[in-house]
Design a protein around this motif. Structure first.
Motif, PDB file in Angstrom:
ATOM      1  N   ALA A  68      43.844  32.357  74.405  1.00 41.25           N
ATOM      2  CA  ALA A  68      44.132  33.657  73.567  1.00 41.25           C
ATOM      3  C   ALA A  68      45.140  33.296  72.345  1.00 41.25           C
ATOM      4  CB  ALA A  68      45.018  34.322  74.774  1.00 41.25           C
ATOM      5  N   SER A  69      45.146  34.466  71.475  1.00 38.68           N
ATOM      6  CA  SER A  69      45.876  34.142  70.093  1.00 38.68           C
ATOM      7  C   SER A  69      46.137  35.593  69.705  1.00 38.68           C
ATOM      8  CB  SER A  69      44.956  33.407  69.160  1.00 38.68           C
ATOM      9  OG  SER A  69      45.625  33.358  67.918  1.00 38.68           O
ATOM     10  N   PRO A 127      54.066  33.514  70.035  1.00 42.43           N
ATOM     11  CA  PRO A 127      53.389  34.368  70.766  1.00 42.43           C
ATOM     12  C   PRO A 127      54.261  34.406  72.188  1.00 42.43           C
ATOM     13  CG  PRO A 127      52.361  32.307  70.725  1.00 42.43           C
ATOM     14  CD  PRO A 127      53.330  32.299  69.722  1.00 42.43           C
ATOM     15  N   LYS A 128      54.469  35.804  72.640  1.00 38.90           N
ATOM     16  CA  LYS A 128      55.261  36.055  73.817  1.00 38.90           C
ATOM     17  C   LYS A 128      54.425  36.824  74.897  1.00 38.90           C
ATOM     18  CE  LYS A 128      58.754  34.078  71.769  1.00 38.90           C
ATOM     19  NZ  LYS A 128      59.459  32.647  72.300  1.00 38.90           N
ATOM     20  N   PHE A 129      54.924  36.775  76.078  1.00 39.21           N
ATOM     21  CA  PHE A 129      54.530  37.952  76.899  1.00 39.21           C
ATOM     22  C   PHE A 129      55.761  38.933  76.989  1.00 39.21           C
ATOM     23  CE2 PHE A 129      54.060  39.244  81.454  1.00 39.21           C
ATOM     24  CZ  PHE A 129      53.032  39.433  81.685  1.00 39.21           C
ATOM     25  N   GLY A 152      58.844  36.296  78.246  1.00 37.73           N
ATOM     26  CA  GLY A 152      58.839  34.752  78.044  1.00 37.73           C
ATOM     27  C   GLY A 152      57.701  34.269  77.056  1.00 37.73           C
ATOM     28  N   ASP A 153      57.484  33.004  77.086  1.00 37.54           N
ATOM     29  CA  ASP A 153      56.491  32.224  75.941  1.00 37.54           C
ATOM     30  C   ASP A 153      55.428  32.681  76.645  1.00 37.54           C
ATOM     31  OD1 ASP A 153      58.461  31.582  74.502  1.00 37.54           O
ATOM     32  OD2 ASP A 153      58.593  29.529  75.288  1.00 37.54           O
ATOM     33  N   MET A 154      54.382  33.101  75.943  1.00 38.72           N
ATOM     34  CA  MET A 154      52.997  33.188  76.178  1.00 38.72           C
ATOM     35  C   MET A 154      52.303  32.053  76.800  1.00 38.72           C
ATOM     36  SD  MET A 154      49.591  34.252  73.854  1.00 38.72           S
ATOM     37  CE  MET A 154      49.548  32.614  73.520  1.00 38.72           C
ATOM     38  N   ASP A 155      52.658  30.865  76.380  1.00 36.62           N
ATOM     39  CA  ASP A 155      52.049  29.543  77.168  1.00 36.62           C
ATOM     40  C   ASP A 155      52.294  29.565  78.756  1.00 36.62           C
ATOM     41  OD1 ASP A 155      51.198  29.082  74.669  1.00 36.62           O
ATOM     42  OD2 ASP A 155      52.460  27.598  74.276  1.00 36.62           O
ATOM     43  N   GLU A 167      36.273  35.560  70.668  1.00 38.36           N
ATOM     44  CA  GLU A 167      36.065  36.208  71.983  1.00 38.36           C
ATOM     45  C   GLU A 167      37.122  36.088  72.896  1.00 38.36           C
ATOM     46  OE1 GLU A 167      31.223  36.214  72.768  1.00 38.36           O
ATOM     47  OE2 GLU A 167      32.554  34.670  73.706  1.00 38.36           O
ATOM     48  N   ASP A 168      37.423  36.991  73.567  1.00 38.36           N
ATOM     49  CA  ASP A 168      38.910  36.811  74.661  1.00 38.36           C
ATOM     50  C   ASP A 168      38.413  37.064  76.007  1.00 38.36           C
ATOM     51  OD1 ASP A 168      41.276  35.831  73.391  1.00 38.36           O
ATOM     52  OD2 ASP A 168      40.951  37.280  71.972  1.00 38.36           O
TER      53      ASP A 168
END
Length: 350
Positions: free
Chosen positions: A211-212, A246-248, A260-263, A336-337
């Motif tokens: 995801a990006s 990228p974050k959550f 937090g970090d998306m990863d 696509e995601d």
């Protein structure tokens, strides 16, 4: 002769007297032995009675404790069986939640998926009873059911096409796109949040590891008013880029907070737990938490807000699940995601 006889008589009389005294002593000794025996018997009997009484009392207390313990265990088991999703990490069923639920909450929805039943039939039937919002610009179905080897069960798969999908079938908006399933006025009343209701939303989701996101919104979950003219959701969480990272994150009445970090949230199954008290006059509350498949918390600490206004002017509050995102940062999105869902449960406090 008479003296001898007399002496003899005296001796006999003396002997007789002595024999009589000895007899009394003997009888006294016998009585004392009898008394001692009876006393010992009585004491032994009393000790036995006391022992039995104490034993029974202790037994009853232990039994009562066991009964209480068993009752608590039974109640916990009952609750566990009722929601079907309680466990700590390391469970033989990895799809179970690592959360504790208050027994006052009753589960009013538990949505599971099967490859033998169309996900549209499942989500558009009870309890949601509402049409899935997806683009009709092409014939590709956005919802399918697949088997997940990690959860060991069938799960819902949603796909979003960056260049082909729009904002649902009835929308003319071109700056956003969505594929969501949600509750509405057609849904079971018990999964909707009316004023002073307290609900728990608990489910699994997994975001594509590739995801990006862009620096615009990408919602995975929304709590939104029905019958409210302002389109801003009450609470959301999802993905977004902040200063190129990228974050959550989550939003609450429009305020954004990074969790937090998306990863740390993509490419893995995440257990989501959201509890809300829909009340005004500073009686509302919000609790959110996220854990991995082993029950490990994925955020530094749970989101906890108390003594807040949490209802507003809408008819009720409804949940929305899926992908709803902006296309203003379209260049940052991949073609696509995918996102997956499993075991969607909704509880309401009785």
């Amino acid at each position: 002769m008479s003296q001898t006889a007399s002496r003899t008589v005296l001796v006999d009389a003396e002997t007789g007297t002595k024999k009589k005294s000895l007899g009394k002593i003997s009888q006294f000794k016998k009585k004392r032995k009898t008394i001692a025996f009876v006393s010992a018997f009585v004491i032994t009997f009393l000790m036995l009675v006391i022992s039995i009484t104490v034993g029974v009392t202790v037994g009853l207390l232990v039994g009562l404790k066991d009964i209480t313990s068993d009752s608590e265990t039974t109640e916990k088991t009952k609750i566990s069986q009722d929601i079907g999703q309680l466990s700590s990490s390391g469970s033989s069923d990895p799809s179970k939640f690592a959360y504790s639920f208050d027994s006052a909450f009753r589960r009013n929805a538990h949505v599971v998926f099967s490859r033998y039943i169309s996900p549209y039939d499942i989500l558009e039937g009870d309890p949601f009873g509402n049409r899935v919002e997806e683009s009709d610009k092409h014939d590709t179905k956005h919802l399918t059911t697949v088997y997940d080897s990690e959860l060991k069960k069938d799960v819902l798969q949603i796909v979003m096409h960056r260049d082909r999908d729009g904002d649902g079938a009835s929308s003319s908006k071109s700056d956003r796109q969505r594929t969501e399933f949600k509750a509405s006025q057609k849904s079971d009343r018990d999964i909707l949040g009316y004023e002073d209701d307290e609900l728990i939303y608990a489910w699994w989701f997994k975001v594509d590891e590739n995801a990006s996101p862009s620096n615009k919104f990408w919602h995975i979950f929304q709590l939104k008013w029905y019958g409210h003219r302002d389109g801003t959701p009450m609470t959301t969480f999802g993905l977004k880029t902040f200063n190129g990272s990228p974050k959550f994150y989550y939003t609450d009445f429009g305020d954004q907070t990074i969790l937090g970090d998306m990863d740390n949230f993509v490419g893995k199954w995440v257990q989501a737990f959201v509890q809300v008290k829909f009340s005004d006059n500073k009686k509302g509350s919000l609790f959110m938490d996220f854990k991995d498949i082993y029950g490990n918390r994925l955020i530094e600490k749970p989101v906890v807000k108390t003594k807040i206004d949490r209802f507003g002017s809408g008819d009720f509050i409804r949940p929305k699940f899926g992908i709803y995102r902006s296309l203003e940062g379209k260049g940052d999105l991949q073609n696509e995601d995918y996102i997956w869902f499993s075991d969607i449960s909704i509880y309401k406090k009785e």
